[in-house]
Design a protein around this motif. Sequence first.
Motif, short mmCIF file in Angstrom:
data_model
loop_
_atom_site.label_atom_id
_atom_site.label_comp_id
_atom_site.label_asym_id
_atom_site.label_seq_id
_atom_site.Cartn_x
_atom_site.Cartn_y
_atom_site.Cartn_z
N LYS A 198 0.82 -1.21 -0.05
CA LYS A 198 -0.38 0.12 0.28
C LYS A 198 0.32 1.06 0.38
O LYS A 198 1.12 1.63 1.36
CB LYS A 198 -1.64 0.11 1.35
CG LYS A 198 -2.36 -1.33 0.70
CD LYS A 198 -3.40 -0.58 1.89
CE LYS A 198 -4.40 -1.57 1.58
NZ LYS A 198 -6.00 -1.49 2.91
N VAL A 199 0.87 2.06 -1.56
CA VAL A 199 2.31 2.50 -1.47
C VAL A 199 2.02 3.77 -2.77
O VAL A 199 1.01 3.28 -2.98
CB VAL A 199 3.62 2.56 -1.86
CG1 VAL A 199 4.19 0.85 -0.73
CG2 VAL A 199 4.17 1.44 -2.94
N GLY A 200 2.65 5.81 -2.76
CA GLY A 200 2.15 5.83 -3.67
C GLY A 200 3.09 4.86 -5.09
O GLY A 200 3.60 3.76 -4.87
N VAL A 201 2.47 5.73 -6.26
CA VAL A 201 2.91 5.14 -7.35
C VAL A 201 4.59 5.22 -7.55
O VAL A 201 4.93 4.28 -8.34
CB VAL A 201 2.53 5.98 -8.43
CG1 VAL A 201 2.55 5.76 -10.23
CG2 VAL A 201 0.74 5.76 -8.26
N ASP A 202 5.10 6.11 -7.27
CA ASP A 202 6.82 6.50 -7.31
C ASP A 202 6.87 5.09 -6.77
O ASP A 202 7.70 4.54 -7.38
CB ASP A 202 6.44 7.78 -6.76
CG ASP A 202 6.88 8.69 -8.27
OD1 ASP A 202 6.34 8.20 -9.22
OD2 ASP A 202 6.61 9.53 -7.66
N ILE A 203 7.27 5.37 -5.27
CA ILE A 203 7.36 3.81 -4.85
C ILE A 203 6.92 2.55 -5.16
O ILE A 203 8.12 2.00 -5.51
CB ILE A 203 6.90 4.04 -2.99
CG1 ILE A 203 7.26 5.30 -2.47
CG2 ILE A 203 7.28 3.22 -2.78
CD1 ILE A 203 8.62 5.57 -2.27
N LYS A 204 5.29 2.14 -5.98
CA LYS A 204 5.14 1.42 -6.26
C LYS A 204 6.53 0.62 -7.80
O LYS A 204 6.24 -0.58 -7.40
CB LYS A 204 4.40 1.13 -7.28
CG LYS A 204 3.90 -0.46 -7.37
CD LYS A 204 2.12 0.16 -7.76
CE LYS A 204 1.38 -0.65 -8.79
NZ LYS A 204 -0.08 -1.09 -8.64
N PHE A 205 6.68 1.92 -8.03
CA PHE A 205 7.54 1.39 -9.54
C PHE A 205 8.76 1.12 -8.80
O PHE A 205 9.60 -0.21 -9.40
CB PHE A 205 7.91 2.69 -10.04
CG PHE A 205 8.78 2.67 -11.62
CD1 PHE A 205 8.53 2.12 -12.91
CD2 PHE A 205 9.48 3.40 -11.36
CE1 PHE A 205 9.15 1.63 -13.36
CE2 PHE A 205 10.91 2.88 -12.86
CZ PHE A 205 10.99 2.96 -13.81
N LEU A 206 9.76 1.27 -8.08
CA LEU A 206 10.69 1.87 -7.49
C LEU A 206 10.92 -0.06 -6.99
O LEU A 206 12.28 -0.68 -7.41
CB LEU A 206 11.41 2.54 -6.35
CG LEU A 206 11.85 4.18 -6.98
CD1 LEU A 206 11.77 5.02 -5.96
CD2 LEU A 206 12.64 3.77 -7.99
N LEU A 207 9.85 -0.09 -6.05
CA LEU A 207 9.84 -1.54 -5.66
C LEU A 207 9.72 -2.55 -6.99
O LEU A 207 10.24 -4.00 -6.51
CB LEU A 207 8.60 -2.25 -4.87
CG LEU A 207 8.49 -0.88 -3.38
CD1 LEU A 207 7.16 -1.57 -2.84
CD2 LEU A 207 9.21 -1.61 -2.99
N LYS A 208 9.12 -2.74 -8.12
CA LYS A 208 8.70 -3.46 -9.09
C LYS A 208 10.14 -3.87 -9.72
O LYS A 208 10.51 -4.30 -9.40
CB LYS A 208 7.98 -3.36 -9.94
CG LYS A 208 6.65 -3.32 -9.28
CD LYS A 208 5.16 -3.14 -10.68
CE LYS A 208 4.11 -3.90 -10.30
NZ LYS A 208 2.86 -3.16 -10.80
#
Length: 224
Positions: free
Chosen positions: A7-17
Motif C-alpha cells: 500500500k504505497v504511492g505510484v512512484d514507490i510502487k515503480f521502484l519496488l517493482k
Amino acid sequence: MNKIGIKVGVDIKFLLKELLNLEFIENNIEKNCKLIILDIDILNLKSEVEHYCSYDLKVIILLDNFDRKELVELLSLNCSFQCILKHELNKLKDVVTKYFFRAKSYKSFYLNDIYFKGIIEFSEILYIDYYRTTRRVRFNLINNESFFIKRNFSDLDFLILEYQNFYRLGRGIIINMDLVKILDYKEEKIIFKDKTILYISKIKLKELERTRVLEKNRIVLKSL
C-alpha cells in the motif's frame, strides 16, 4: 513466486517493482500474504497497521525520516513492525530476502548454551517467558518439558518478526499461536493442544483473541 502486499504511492510502487522480483498484491492482502509494505503517507496509517498486525502479518513501513509524528503514534500500538527509510530501499531488499529465506528454510534451531545444548523444533515451543529477577528465559515445550537459558528476552525478537505463528503477549511472554486450543475466560487461562495450561488475565486473553489467528482457515461457530 513469493507474494508481498503493498500500500504505497505510484512512484514507490515503480521502484519496488524494479527492486524486488516478487508478485505484488494490493487487494485481499491479509488472505494472500504474510508480509506487507506500507507507505507512511497513506491514509489511516495507524488503523492499517493495526489491521494487518491483527492478521499477524509482518509489517514494514517506509519513512521519509525518523522524526514523523505518525511514527510516535505507531510506537504506542501493541504491534510489531519494521521501519526503513525511502532513500535506503536497498535495505528493504535484504530484509525481504531474509524473510522469505528464513520462512522457507528453518523449522528448528540449535541451542548452544553452557548447560543445555540441543535441537529445538519451533513446532515444539508452546510459549516462552522471562524471569526478570534471574534474567533467564524459559522455553516451555510440549509434553511438559521446559528449560532455562540466560539470554535477554529481546534476543528472541526474530521469532516474532520472521515466524507469524509467534506472538508477543506483553513484555515477557511469547505465545506459539499454532498450539493454542482454548482461551478460557471463566478460569482466565490458555489451554494448549497438549493440555498444558497457562494462567493469564482476561485482558491478555482478549488481546490474543483480537489477533484472529485462531480463526484462520477455520469455520467459525458463534453461540446465539
